[in-house]
Structure formats: structure tokens, C-alpha cells
Design a protein around this motif. Sequence first.
Motif, PDB file in Angstrom:
ATOM      1  N   ASN A 150       0.818  -1.206   0.000  1.00 19.14           N
ATOM      2  CA  ASN A 150       0.000   0.000   0.000  1.00 19.14           C
ATOM      3  C   ASN A 150       0.856   1.262   0.000  1.00 19.14           C
ATOM      4  N   GLN A 151       2.002   1.225   0.680  1.00 18.42           N
ATOM      5  CA  GLN A 151       2.920   2.364   0.618  1.00 18.42           C
ATOM      6  C   GLN A 151       3.434   2.567  -0.804  1.00 18.42           C
ATOM      7  N   LEU A 152       3.785   1.470  -1.464  1.00 17.68           N
ATOM      8  CA  LEU A 152       4.264   1.567  -2.838  1.00 17.68           C
ATOM      9  C   LEU A 152       3.165   2.068  -3.771  1.00 17.68           C
ATOM     10  N   ASP A 153       1.919   1.671  -3.502  1.00 21.00           N
ATOM     11  CA  ASP A 153       0.792   2.183  -4.284  1.00 21.00           C
ATOM     12  C   ASP A 153       0.764   3.713  -4.222  1.00 21.00           C
ATOM     13  N   ALA A 154       0.857   4.242  -2.999  1.00 21.44           N
ATOM     14  CA  ALA A 154       0.801   5.694  -2.818  1.00 21.44           C
ATOM     15  C   ALA A 154       2.005   6.378  -3.440  1.00 21.44           C
ATOM     16  N   LEU A 155       3.183   5.774  -3.289  1.00 18.54           N
ATOM     17  CA  LEU A 155       4.405   6.370  -3.826  1.00 18.54           C
ATOM     18  C   LEU A 155       4.366   6.413  -5.352  1.00 18.54           C
ATOM     19  N   ILE A 156       3.947   5.318  -5.967  1.00 19.63           N
ATOM     20  CA  ILE A 156       3.898   5.253  -7.428  1.00 19.63           C
ATOM     21  C   ILE A 156       2.928   6.302  -7.977  1.00 19.63           C
ATOM     22  N   GLU A 157       1.767   6.431  -7.344  1.00 21.73           N
ATOM     23  CA  GLU A 157       0.798   7.416  -7.828  1.00 21.73           C
ATOM     24  C   GLU A 157       1.332   8.842  -7.651  1.00 21.73           C
ATOM     25  N   SER A 184      12.029  14.487   0.354  1.00 20.56           N
ATOM     26  CA  SER A 184      11.173  14.780   1.508  1.00 20.56           C
ATOM     27  C   SER A 184       9.707  14.520   1.187  1.00 20.56           C
ATOM     28  N   LEU A 185       9.283  14.860  -0.035  1.00 14.25           N
ATOM     29  CA  LEU A 185       7.905  14.573  -0.433  1.00 14.25           C
ATOM     30  C   LEU A 185       7.637  13.073  -0.418  1.00 14.25           C
ATOM     31  N   MET A 186       8.571  12.291  -0.962  1.00 16.03           N
ATOM     32  CA  MET A 186       8.398  10.837  -0.976  1.00 16.03           C
ATOM     33  C   MET A 186       8.363  10.270   0.441  1.00 16.03           C
ATOM     34  N   GLN A 187       9.203  10.802   1.320  1.00 16.67           N
ATOM     35  CA  GLN A 187       9.184  10.359   2.710  1.00 16.67           C
ATOM     36  C   GLN A 187       7.832  10.641   3.339  1.00 16.67           C
ATOM     37  N   GLY A 188       7.255  11.811   3.018  1.00 15.72           N
ATOM     38  CA  GLY A 188       5.941  12.149   3.551  1.00 15.72           C
ATOM     39  C   GLY A 188       4.849  11.240   3.024  1.00 15.72           C
ATOM     40  N   VAL A 189       4.911  10.912   1.732  1.00 14.96           N
ATOM     41  CA  VAL A 189       3.915  10.018   1.135  1.00 14.96           C
ATOM     42  C   VAL A 189       3.973   8.639   1.790  1.00 14.96           C
ATOM     43  N   LEU A 190       5.168   8.112   1.974  1.00 18.76           N
ATOM     44  CA  LEU A 190       5.315   6.787   2.595  1.00 18.76           C
ATOM     45  C   LEU A 190       4.846   6.807   4.051  1.00 18.76           C
ATOM     46  N   ALA A 191       5.166   7.882   4.764  1.00 23.84           N
ATOM     47  CA  ALA A 191       4.741   7.978   6.164  1.00 23.84           C
ATOM     48  C   ALA A 191       3.230   8.089   6.261  1.00 23.84           C
ATOM     49  N   VAL A 246      15.811   5.962  -6.498  1.00 23.35           N
ATOM     50  CA  VAL A 246      15.445   6.170  -5.099  1.00 23.35           C
ATOM     51  C   VAL A 246      15.708   4.878  -4.342  1.00 23.35           C
ATOM     52  N   GLN A 247      16.451   4.976  -3.242  1.00 27.42           N
ATOM     53  CA  GLN A 247      16.709   3.802  -2.415  1.00 27.42           C
ATOM     54  C   GLN A 247      15.750   3.809  -1.234  1.00 27.42           C
ATOM     55  N   LEU A 248      14.985   2.743  -1.125  1.00 26.96           N
ATOM     56  CA  LEU A 248      14.070   2.570  -0.002  1.00 26.96           C
ATOM     57  C   LEU A 248      14.720   1.705   1.065  1.00 26.96           C
ATOM     58  N   ALA A 249      14.139   1.721   2.255  1.00 33.24           N
ATOM     59  CA  ALA A 249      14.592   0.844   3.339  1.00 33.24           C
ATOM     60  C   ALA A 249      13.363   0.250   4.012  1.00 33.24           C
ATOM     61  N   ASP A 250      13.513  -0.942   4.508  1.00 39.02           N
ATOM     62  CA  ASP A 250      12.456  -1.662   5.220  1.00 39.02           C
ATOM     63  C   ASP A 250      12.857  -1.722   6.679  1.00 39.02           C
ATOM     64  N   SER A 251      12.058  -1.139   7.560  1.00 40.75           N
ATOM     65  CA  SER A 251      12.389  -1.108   8.982  1.00 40.75           C
ATOM     66  C   SER A 251      12.490  -2.498   9.585  1.00 40.75           C
ATOM     67  N   ARG A 252      11.954  -3.483   8.900  1.00 45.87           N
ATOM     68  CA  ARG A 252      12.030  -4.866   9.395  1.00 45.87           C
ATOM     69  C   ARG A 252      13.322  -5.556   8.983  1.00 45.87           C
ATOM     70  N   GLY A 253      14.045  -4.931   7.993  1.00 46.72           N
ATOM     71  CA  GLY A 253      15.229  -5.641   7.510  1.00 46.72           C
ATOM     72  C   GLY A 253      16.301  -4.760   6.934  1.00 46.72           C
ATOM     73  N   GLY A 254      16.227  -3.454   7.170  1.00 47.75           N
ATOM     74  CA  GLY A 254      17.262  -2.553   6.724  1.00 47.75           C
ATOM     75  C   GLY A 254      17.173  -2.227   5.260  1.00 47.75           C
ATOM     76  N   VAL A 255      18.232  -1.645   4.744  1.00 44.34           N
ATOM     77  CA  VAL A 255      18.280  -1.237   3.339  1.00 44.34           C
ATOM     78  C   VAL A 255      18.638  -2.431   2.481  1.00 44.34           C
TER      79      VAL A 255
END
Length: 209
Positions: free
Chosen positions: A120-127, A169-176, A196-205
Motif C-alpha cells: 500500500n505504501q508503494l501504491d501511494a508512492l507510485i501514484e 522529503s515529499l516521498m518520505q511524507g507520502v510513505l509515512a 530512489v533507495q528505499l529501506a524496510d524497517s524490518r530488515g534494513g536497506v
Amino acid sequence: MATAGPVCGPISSYSRVQILHLVQTRADRTISELCEATGLHANTVREHLQRLIDGGYVIAQVEHRTTRGRPRTLYSAATGTPGASSPVARDKAKAAALRGDILRRVVPAAASDLGTAADNQLDALIEHLEESGFEPVVDDERLTVELTPCPHAAAQPQHRPVLCQVHLSLMQGVLAEAGGPLTAECVRGHQAECTVQLADSRGGVHGMA
């Protein structure tokens, strides 16, 4: 070689980028502060701010005063965190997730191994990226988003660092705002190439060299 499309959305005007950068670097900005920092007329600043508010990227709050006088309106970046969340951004994230969930029910292979919240985060980011004129290609294993060719490649070289920082910063806001384990860590770019490099809080970058 593919050419970059037009820059759209909140970063289509460099004046708006400047305003976004100012409210991202410090909250509770006033119209007069933004005018002084950008050299723009107050009416122009108000027009830009209204577009940013309508897009879900800036929030406006009336100043709480303990002394006499008319309270000012204060402007801050919408970061998707408590106290800095935009109703417009929330609605966008919910609508993107709904569309993504429908797609994954019809095409199960479209789901990643990251789980529903991350999808769902990726859905929002892609749009968000498509709305801004990008053609994102997501690698959900390496957790990268390829934005090549970058529409900002044609920007003046001295403007690109601010453009990249504002968009990160915009992308960080969308994901949050979408809520989930993914964050946007950095943007790696050279000329028209941008990732853009993403990170997963469950497993790092993932996928870093």
C-alpha cells in the motif's frame, strides 16, 4: 534514448520548490518569511501555498496567541507524522491503496513479498511519482525505484540539489502518510539517471552496493 517527460505537480515550478524547501527545513513559516526568503510577492506566495495545500504537501494552522492582535497563519510541510498530517494526503494514500488492493485481487502476481502495508505504501508512492511526471519502475527485491530518465535533468545544475532534496522529503511524507515499514533513504542520481533507495524497517536497506 528515452526523453524525460514534463515535470508536473508540486515541483513543476521552481518558486514552489523553494517554498516547499523552506517549509520542509523549518515548520511554522509565515507569509512574510517566505516572501523575504524567495523575493516573491505575497499574493504569488499565497497562490503557490494554496496549490501545495490542495496537493496535500503543506498544512496551514492558525497561530495560537496569548497576546492581543490578529493571529497569523503558519505553514509547515505535511510529513505524514502526528501533528503534520494532511487530510488530502491521507485521502490520496487510502485511494491508492484501494486501487492497488483491487489490482492484486484481480492479478495476484502483482503482489510483492513485502506484505500488504508495504504494498500500500508503494501504491501511494507510485501514484505520487506519476502525478509528478515520473515513470517509476519499482524493484521490490532491491527496494529501489528507478526514475530514469529524470524530468529534472533539464533543470539548471545549481537547482538540482534542492530539487532532489525536496522530492526526497515529499516521498518520505507520502510513505509515512500511507503507513508501513518502508522509508525513502536517499536519491542517487547522475545527469538523467535517478534511483530512489528505499529501506524496510524490518530488515534494513536492500540492494546497496
